[in-house]
Design an enzyme around this catalytic site. Structure first.
Site, PDB file in Angstrom:
ATOM      1  N   CYS A 187       0.774  -1.362   0.096  1.00 18.39           N
ATOM      2  CA  CYS A 187      -0.055   0.099   0.116  1.00 18.39           C
ATOM      3  C   CYS A 187       0.846   1.177  -0.210  1.00 18.39           C
ATOM      4  O   CYS A 187       0.345   2.317  -0.559  1.00 18.39           O
ATOM      5  CB  CYS A 187      -0.757  -0.060   1.331  1.00 18.39           C
ATOM      6  SG  CYS A 187      -2.195  -1.316   1.259  1.00 18.39           S
TER       7      CYS A 187
ATOM      8  N   CYS B 184      -0.103   2.782   6.496  1.00 24.22           N
ATOM      9  CA  CYS B 184       0.485   1.665   6.807  1.00 24.22           C
ATOM     10  C   CYS B 184       0.455   0.624   5.374  1.00 24.22           C
ATOM     11  O   CYS B 184      -0.143   1.168   4.337  1.00 24.22           O
ATOM     12  CB  CYS B 184      -0.661   0.996   7.700  1.00 24.22           C
ATOM     13  SG  CYS B 184      -2.106   0.499   6.968  1.00 24.22           S
TER      14      CYS B 184
ATOM     15  N   HIS C  31      -9.060   3.398  -2.040  1.00 27.51           N
ATOM     16  CA  HIS C  31      -7.744   3.026  -1.583  1.00 27.51           C
ATOM     17  C   HIS C  31      -7.177   2.255  -3.096  1.00 27.51           C
ATOM     18  O   HIS C  31      -7.030   1.053  -2.925  1.00 27.51           O
ATOM     19  CB  HIS C  31      -7.499   2.409  -0.642  1.00 27.51           C
ATOM     20  CG  HIS C  31      -6.162   1.836  -0.309  1.00 27.51           C
ATOM     21  ND1 HIS C  31      -4.881   2.672  -0.840  1.00 27.51           N
ATOM     22  CD2 HIS C  31      -5.545   0.887   0.746  1.00 27.51           C
ATOM     23  CE1 HIS C  31      -4.001   2.088  -0.315  1.00 27.51           C
ATOM     24  NE2 HIS C  31      -4.400   0.979   0.627  1.00 27.51           N
TER      25      HIS C  31
END
Length: 408
Positions: free
Chosen positions: A91, A394, A364
């Protein structure tokens, strides 16, 4: 060490990450190349001077594999002398691309770099992807268990004592803030419409937000990850729960995260142009911000989601700052517990963090989100006449990149 100036930031709208989503029929190379074209047209930069194009791409398989960044460079019509490469930090890929570009520029090794990321989740969700430790390295799994991120979110929330109501409240706030930002045009400066091959608009608006969301609707959602605890991930019968109990043998997880308090599955891309002060001045490129510090840390890979706090601390230390010096924060809403823990651990004013909503409302797109958030932070610093912003997120493996930027 020299400075890295941010000349501009652009992003696509985020399309629903499923068949029929606004970006689902385009090639991900085209989605990213749209931004390369936009940066060149908006800034008037000399494309041949670009030292590198860096793209964060989490799932580098199929259409997203084979050095998507270089292919996007060619698709955008940049000179063939302009290189490009893709990187993967889960991510954190898009923000890592930004940080790598900043390192190249600040060191003086490069003078003009494009950095960003892209993820077409409508495509990647159709792939048969191995669990990150199922490629034969069972010894690593035994020594360092790494479960599913959603189960980790509930595990962290349990260990930290957060309540379901706190998660739901933050998700509702995210939807409300995103709705306000869209209606007030707060994203308009960076937003670039994406076109189909025939020139028609494929997508020019956010598809994921649910402004009609209510507290009652969120409270009525069922936990999303309870079934994952006992899901078998290999023929031996290992489950995500098996992995967790290797580290937390007596844990009783309270399953609290839902579809509403988790980040949305979307397609999208973001990109920024960075330059040395010398190059920018010589070529008439007006800077919007400078990079004050960058950092990346590793944290507990079993809990997985807790690294943004130490990443922020490291970035602050390198910049010679403290939390009170930061005007605005962007902390990716991978799950509601992540910004909640960030605010509590660092005593951050809730009115300074994710002020235009986050991934629970907007989605996302894994490899792109960090670059999108950096641009969102820059836009909001300018809109609100603030000066210093910090962005972090994160990533799987217990990782987190971070960056601090200063408006100019």
């Amino acid at each position: 060490m020299g400075e890295a100036w941010i000349i501009d930031a652009v992003r696509t709208p985020r399309g629903a990450g499923k068949p029929g989503g606004g970006l689902s029929e385009l090639h991900p190379q085209r989605i990213f190349s749209t931004l390369l074209t936009a940066l060149a047209e908006r800034t008037g930069m000399e494309r041949a001077d670009v030292d590198d194009v860096i793209a964060g791409v989490n799932t580098q398989q199929g259409k997203q594999g084979l050095d998507l960044a270089r292919m996007a460079v060619l698709d955008a019509g940049y000179p063939t002398t302009v290189p490009g490469f893709s990187l993967d930090r889960f991510c954190g890929s898009g923000l890592t691309a930004f940080n790598v570009a900043a390192m190249g520029v600040m060191s003086g090794a490069q003078q003009l770099v494009v950095a960003g990321g892209v993820e077409q989740m409508s495509y990647t969700r159709t792939l048969q992807r191995e669990f990150m430790l199922d490629s034969g390295n069972l010894d690593l799994r035994k020594r360092i268990p790494q479960p599913h991120q959603g189960v980790c979110a509930d595990l962290v929330a349990t260990l930290e004592g957060f309540q379901r109501e706190e998660l739901d409240d933050l998700a509702l706030q995210s939807q409300q803030r995103a709705d306000r930002a869209i209606k007030e045009g707060r994203f308009s400066r960076s937003l670039v419409p994406v076109r189909n091959a025939d020139g028609g608009i494929a997508l020019d608006h956010e598809e994921y937000p649910r402004p009609q969301t209510t507290a009652a609707a969120l409270a009525g959602l069922k936990p999303a990850f309870e079934a994952f605890f006992d899901r078998e991930i290999d023929p031996s019968g290992t489950t995500y729960g098996t992995l967790i109990r290797q580290v937390f043998p007596d844990i009783q997880i309270r399953y609290m995260h839902t579809a509403g308090t988790s980040s949305g599955v979307v397609d999208g891309a973001g990109a920024l142009l960075l330059a040395t002060p010398e190059y920018a001045k010589a070529h008439g490129l007006k800077p919007r911000a400078r990079v004050r510090s960058i950092a990346t840390v590793g944290d507990d890979p079993t809990l997985m989601l807790n690294a943004p706090v130490p990443a922020a601390k490291k970035a602050l230390k390198q910049a010679g700052m403290n939390v009170g010096d930061i005007d605005l924060f962007e902390v990716n809403e991978a799950f509601a517990v992540v910004p909640l823990k960030f605010m509590r651990d660092l005593d951050v004013d809730p009115d300074k963090i994710n002020v235009n909503g986050g991934a629970m409302a907007l989605g996302h797109p894994i490899g792109a989100t960090g670059a999108i958030l950096a641009g969102t932070l820059l836009d909001e610093l300018e809109r609100s006449d603030a000066n210093i912003g910090l962005v972090t997120m994160c990533a799987a493996g217990g990782l987190a990149p971070a960056a601090i930027i200063e408006r100019m």
